[in-house]
Design a protein around this motif. Structure first.
Motif, PDB file in Angstrom:
ATOM      1  N   LYS A   1      80.316  76.971 -11.317  1.00 41.58           N
ATOM      2  CA  LYS A   1      80.159  78.267 -12.019  1.00 41.58           C
ATOM      3  C   LYS A   1      79.598  77.966 -13.455  1.00 41.58           C
ATOM      4  O   LYS A   1      79.586  76.987 -13.920  1.00 41.58           O
TER       5      LYS A   1
ATOM      6  N   THR B   1      88.429  73.257 -14.660  1.00 43.28           N
ATOM      7  CA  THR B   1      86.983  73.507 -13.885  1.00 43.28           C
ATOM      8  C   THR B   1      86.881  72.104 -13.470  1.00 43.28           C
ATOM      9  O   THR B   1      85.814  71.977 -12.710  1.00 43.28           O
TER      10      THR B   1
ATOM     11  N   GLU C   1      75.202  82.030 -11.826  1.00 43.96           N
ATOM     12  CA  GLU C   1      76.093  82.344 -10.666  1.00 43.96           C
ATOM     13  C   GLU C   1      77.401  82.542 -11.162  1.00 43.96           C
ATOM     14  O   GLU C   1      78.063  82.160 -12.162  1.00 43.96           O
ATOM     15  N   THR C   2      78.227  83.337 -10.146  1.00 39.20           N
ATOM     16  CA  THR C   2      79.621  83.437 -10.499  1.00 39.20           C
ATOM     17  C   THR C   2      80.397  82.520  -9.734  1.00 39.20           C
ATOM     18  O   THR C   2      79.757  82.060  -8.470  1.00 39.20           O
ATOM     19  N   ASP C   3      81.621  82.221  -9.845  1.00 43.25           N
ATOM     20  CA  ASP C   3      82.386  81.178  -9.257  1.00 43.25           C
ATOM     21  C   ASP C   3      82.734  82.092  -7.800  1.00 43.25           C
ATOM     22  O   ASP C   3      83.536  82.922  -7.719  1.00 43.25           O
ATOM     23  N   ASN C   4      82.494  81.310  -6.828  1.00 42.97           N
ATOM     24  CA  ASN C   4      82.820  81.708  -5.453  1.00 42.97           C
ATOM     25  C   ASN C   4      83.782  80.887  -4.817  1.00 42.97           C
ATOM     26  O   ASN C   4      83.704  80.756  -3.506  1.00 42.97           O
TER      27      ASN C   4
END
Length: 441
Positions: free
Chosen positions: A360, A428, A395-398
């Motif tokens: 992310k 993280t 990107e977002t954290d998936n």
């Protein structure tokens, strides 16, 4: 020429001892010419007397090693049984009865070399142990004698053939550690219990001996920082290749920059393919020496095996016998500098750190901040998604993971350790996959 033979007692008749006995027999005339007197094998102490030993007269075999070394007619004792006891007692007994000693026993010399040298000196005897460090490679004598007028600053080497074979196979074939170890075992390079080799104990003993001789100070195996290669992965090898490096298990002995202390360590490290040690393949050994006057020297060859090790033993035997004839002794312990052995935390080098992190935005910035806060400067960073694609800043954290590889500039080991500790505390950072030092640059 003296006609009475110099008599030799041999302790141990395994792979190395049997070769020593064979060479003493088959090369008897040459040894006589080189020494200046005949040399005679007077007895061989073994644990299993019933074992068949081709070419060795049965009357030489005994199980009473202590009585053998106490004989008044024995001039030199050759010890190739290994281990701490009974080797230590037998060697000191030999000194007390006027015999000099040639040993291949790295574990004993690394643990108790100072006491052994003192016992030899007290009894006017020699203690030689060329074969204890790198098999057939002449290394102890060059450091102890040829470079005696120079100042050695660093010794960097591959001193264990088993581990070099394993890492070489991992590098050349892409095999994992377990596969490469299995091949080494099948070919006879690794023992049934390979712990001493793969966990670095063998190399650490040799590093202690080398550091003591090179820096004229007392270093024991307990002073040597030791890490084995069991945690080295195919991924580490691949990452080293991307950097133009290969991975070796290195023994590194060096003076501090201010000359006030020394360090000795054994651990896996990445070294550039341009470094001479990078080309050392299979089960070979090599040691790179850096000194002020001579500059850079490299010693290369087979570091183990019956014949190579016996070659080193016989070289020492000739030297000790010559000393006996001359009524003198060779160099003993040189520990006049009395330099302290510094902690691993003082060592300064570069590092390759592989992290598993959340895939992310902002992770790289967090990681870089931790490095900066602990005074460790980053050289390069490589980030890649676990699915093989490059991580994208938008990107977002998936819930995915990325691999983050950081290569640092030179930093103290203590600073790197504190950095890694702080990285583990980041939400993280999901794991520290590997940490490897980068040497030879």
């Amino acid at each position: 020429m003296r006609t009475r033979p110099l008599k030799v007692a041999l302790l141990g008749c395994g792979v190395v001892g049997s070769e020593v006995a064979r060479i003493m027999t088959t090369h008897a005339d040459d040894l006589t010419a080189r020494i200046g007197a005949p040399v005679e094998l007077a007895g061989i102490a073994v644990r299993r007397p019933d074992r068949v030993r081709a070419g060795i007269p049965a009357e030489l075999i005994t199980t009473d090693a202590k009585e053998l070394v106490k004989r008044d007619d024995i001039d030199v004792v050759v010890e190739v049984i290994g281990g701490i006891e009974p080797a230590r007692t037998l060697i000191t007994t030999a000194f007390e009865h006027g015999a000099s000693v040639v040993s291949a026993n790295k574990a004993l010399v690394a643990a108790d070399g100072a006491a052994l040298h003192a016992a030899a000196e007290a009894n006017g005897a020699d203690l030689y142990y060329e074969a204890a460090v790198a098999g057939a490679i002449p290394l102890v004598r060059p450091l102890r004698e040829s470079l005696a007028g120079d100042k050695v600053n660093r010794v960097l080497g591959i001193v264990n053939g088993t581990t070099n074979f394993i890492l070489d196979k991992m590098d050349s074939t892409g095999a994992g550690y377990s596969e490469a170890l299995d091949e080494a075992t099948a070919l006879g390079y690794a023992e049934a219990d390979p712990t001493a080799d793969v966990e670095g104990f063998d190399a650490a003993a040799k590093a202690a001996i080398l550091a003591g001789i090179a820096f004229h100070t007392r270093v024991t195996i307990d002073d040597v920082h030791r890490e084995g290669l069991t945690e080295v992965t195919a991924s580490d090898i691949a990452s080293a290749k991307r950097m133009g490096c290969t991975v070796k298990l290195l023994a590194i002995c060096e003076r501090a920059a201010d000359g006030a202390s020394v360090t000795a360590r054994v651990h896996p490290a990445m070294i550039p393919l341009t470094h001479p040690l990078a080309s050392v393949r299979e089960a070979y050994n090599a040691v790179f020496v850096e000194s002020e006057a001579a500059g850079q020297l490299m010693f290369y060859g087979p570091g183990a095996g019956g014949s190579p090790t016996a070659s080193a033993v016989l070289g020492d035997l000739v030297a000790v016998c010559r000393n006996k004839l001359a009524g003198t002794t060779g160099p003993g312990e040189s520990a006049y500098t009395q330099l302290p052995v510094g902690p691993m935390g003082d060592v300064v080098t570069r590092y390759h750190i592989s992290l598993d992190v959340a895939d992310k935005p902002g992770v790289l910035a967090q990681v870089a901040t931790v490095f900066a806060e602990h005074g460790v400067s980053i050289d390069t960073v490589r980030q890649q998604s676990k699915d093989g694609g490059a991580a994208r800043s938008g990107e977002t954290d998936n819930g995915g993971e990325a691999s983050l590889v950081v290569v640092t500039h030179r930093a103290a080991d203590a600073a790197l350790s504190s950095t890694v500790g702080a990285l583990r505390d980041l939400d993280t950072v999901r794991g520290v996959a590997s940490i490897m030092r980068v040497e030879g640059e």
